[in-house]
Enzyme design. Structure first.
Site, PDB file in Angstrom:
ATOM      1  N   SER A  14      25.258  28.959  41.029  1.00  0.00           N
ATOM      2  CA  SER A  14      25.072  29.934  42.113  1.00  0.00           C
ATOM      3  C   SER A  14      24.956  29.266  43.482  1.00  0.00           C
ATOM      4  O   SER A  14      24.162  28.359  43.690  1.00  0.00           O
ATOM      5  CB  SER A  14      23.820  30.779  41.866  1.00  0.00           C
ATOM      6  OG  SER A  14      23.603  31.613  42.992  1.00  0.00           O
ATOM      7  N   LYS A  65      22.677  42.399  35.723  1.00  0.00           N
ATOM      8  CA  LYS A  65      22.849  43.420  36.762  1.00  0.00           C
ATOM      9  C   LYS A  65      22.596  44.835  36.238  1.00  0.00           C
ATOM     10  O   LYS A  65      22.193  45.709  36.986  1.00  0.00           O
ATOM     11  CB  LYS A  65      24.254  43.337  37.366  1.00  0.00           C
ATOM     12  CG  LYS A  65      24.444  42.115  38.242  1.00  0.00           C
ATOM     13  CD  LYS A  65      25.813  42.098  38.876  1.00  0.00           C
ATOM     14  CE  LYS A  65      25.964  40.830  39.712  1.00  0.00           C
ATOM     15  NZ  LYS A  65      27.231  40.787  40.446  1.00  0.00           N
ATOM     16  N   ALA A 126      36.691  44.135  32.210  1.00  0.00           N
ATOM     17  CA  ALA A 126      35.832  45.325  32.274  1.00  0.00           C
ATOM     18  C   ALA A 126      34.368  44.898  32.279  1.00  0.00           C
ATOM     19  O   ALA A 126      33.497  45.632  31.827  1.00  0.00           O
ATOM     20  CB  ALA A 126      36.130  46.245  31.095  1.00  0.00           C
ATOM     21  N   GLY A 128      30.775  43.029  34.148  1.00  0.00           N
ATOM     22  CA  GLY A 128      29.744  43.472  35.084  1.00  0.00           C
ATOM     23  C   GLY A 128      30.203  43.867  36.474  1.00  0.00           C
ATOM     24  O   GLY A 128      29.671  44.824  37.058  1.00  0.00           O
ATOM     25  N   VAL A 209      38.459  37.355  41.408  1.00  0.00           N
ATOM     26  CA  VAL A 209      37.026  37.397  41.716  1.00  0.00           C
ATOM     27  C   VAL A 209      36.425  35.989  41.643  1.00  0.00           C
ATOM     28  O   VAL A 209      35.435  35.678  42.309  1.00  0.00           O
ATOM     29  CB  VAL A 209      36.308  38.367  40.743  1.00  0.00           C
ATOM     30  CG1 VAL A 209      34.808  38.324  40.920  1.00  0.00           C
ATOM     31  CG2 VAL A 209      36.821  39.789  40.952  1.00  0.00           C
TER      32      VAL A 209
END
Ligand code: ATR
Length: 264
Positions: A14, A65, A126, A128, A209
Site C-alpha cells: 500500500s 471493503k 467482478a 471488490g 486498475v
C-alpha cells in the site's frame, strides 16, 4: 497528533501512508498515517480504536471493503449501493463509511481524455472494486456495461445492485469502446489475459486498475494497437485525495513532484 490508518491483507504494497504523509507535510498538518495488516477477527479492535479516539480516520482496502460494513453506524449513499467502504470518518460521534473509489475512478477517467458518454464498456473481473467502477460509469452516462468474470456467478451477483449490466462468459469478447481490467491478472509481470484483440481499431481505451507494475501486458497490448491506455495510479491518487478532503477539509495538490515521489 492525529492518527490515520489503512487496514487490509496484504498491506505491504500500500502506498497510502506514503501519499497521505506527504500531503500532511505539504499542508503542515500534525498527523501520522500508518498501515496495518489485519485478519477479519481483528476488525472489531480497529473499530474500538477509532471509537476511543485513538484513531481519527481509517482507509480500508482488500479484502475488507465489504466486511467492514456491519461494524459501522451509517453508510453514505455510494457505500450503500456499492456495498463497499474504503474511508471511515466520525460525524456526530457516529462512524460513517464512505466510498471514495467511485470519485477516484471518475476523476482518473477525466485525465484520459476519453469521453465515456454513450460508450460501451467491457469490464473484466467482478471483485471488490467493480461495483464502484460500475456506479461511476452509470453516473457518467455510458450506454452499456458488460461484465465478464472467471467465476461467472460473481458477475451475475452484481445484477442485484446494477440491474442494467450484461454478463458474458469468461473468454467471450463483445464489442466495446473501453475495456477495463479489474482482475488481479497483471500483478505478476508474466500474467496474460487470453483475449484476442487483433481486429479492434485504435479509438478504444484500455484501462487497468493495476498500477504496479506500471504497464501490464494488458496495457502493452492496448498500446501496440495504438489505443489510449491508463493504469490505476490516478484512481489510487484521487481516491486518497477524496479521503484527505473528507478528513482535513483541504484540497491537497497533485503535481509532477508527487507523481515522481510515488514512483521512488
Ligand atoms: P475478491 O474477488 O476477493 O474481491 P479482488 O482482488 O477484488 O478479490 O478480485 C480479484 C478478481 O480477479 C476477481 O474477479 C477474480 O476472479 P474470480 O472471481 O473468478 O476469482 C479475478 N482473477 C484472479 N485471478 C484470476 C485468473 N487467474 N484468471 C481470471 N481471473 C482472475
Amino acid at each position: 497528533m492525529k492518527k490515520y490508518l489503512v487496514i487490509g491483507n496484504p498491506i505491504d504494497h500500500s502506498l497510502s501512508p506514503k501519499l497521505h504523509n506527504y500531503w500532511f507535510e505539504k499542508n503542515n498538518i500534525d498527523a501520522n498515517y500508518d498501515k496495518r495488516k489485519i485478519i477479519k477477527s481483528e476488525i472489531q479492535k480497529v473499530i474500538s480504536e477509532i471509537k476511543d479516539n485513538k484513531l481519527d480516520g481509517i482507509n480500508v482496502t482488500v479484502p475488507f471493503k465489504n466486511e467492514i460494513i456491519p461494524f459501522l453506524d451509517t453508510l453514505s449513499e455510494e457505500s450503500k449501493i456499492t456495498q463497499s467502504v474504503n474511508t471511515i470518518y466520525i460525524h456526530d460521534k457516529k462512524l460513517v463509511g464512505h466510498n471514495t473509489d467511485i470519485k477516484g475512478f471518475e476523476l482518473s477517467l477525466n485525465e484520459t481524455q476519453f469521453n465515456p458518454l454513450n460508450k460501451i464498456v467491457f469490464i473484466l473481473g467482478a471483485g471488490g472494486v467493480v461495483p464502484s467502477i460500475i456506479y461511476a460509469l452509470e453516473k457518467l452516462g455510458v450506454s452499456k456495461i458488460i461484465v465478464s468474470n472467471r467465476t461467472k456467478h460473481k458477475a451475475e451477483n452484481l445484477k442485484k445492485y446494477f440491474s442494467n449490466i450484461s454478463v458474458v462468459d469468461w473468454g467471450d469478447q463483445p464489442e466495446f469502446d473501453m475495456i477495463i481490467n479489474a482482475t488481479s491478472l497483471g500483478l505478476s509481470k508474466e500474467d496474460n489475459i487470453e483475449l484476442n484483440f487483433n481486429n479492434i481499431n485504435n479509438e478504444k481505451l484500455f484501462y487497468d486498475v493495476i498500477y504496479n507494475p506500471k504497464e501490464t501486458n494488458f496495457l502493452k497490448t492496448g498500446k501496440s494497437l495504438g489505443c489510449k491506455v491508463s493504469n490505476g495510479k490516478m484512481m489510487f491518487i484521487y481516491q486518497a485525495l477524496e479521503a484527505f478532503k473528507l478528513w482535513h477539509k483541504i484540497q491537497p495538490e497533485i503535481n509532477d513532484d508527487l507523481r515522481n515521489f510515488l514512483d521512488t
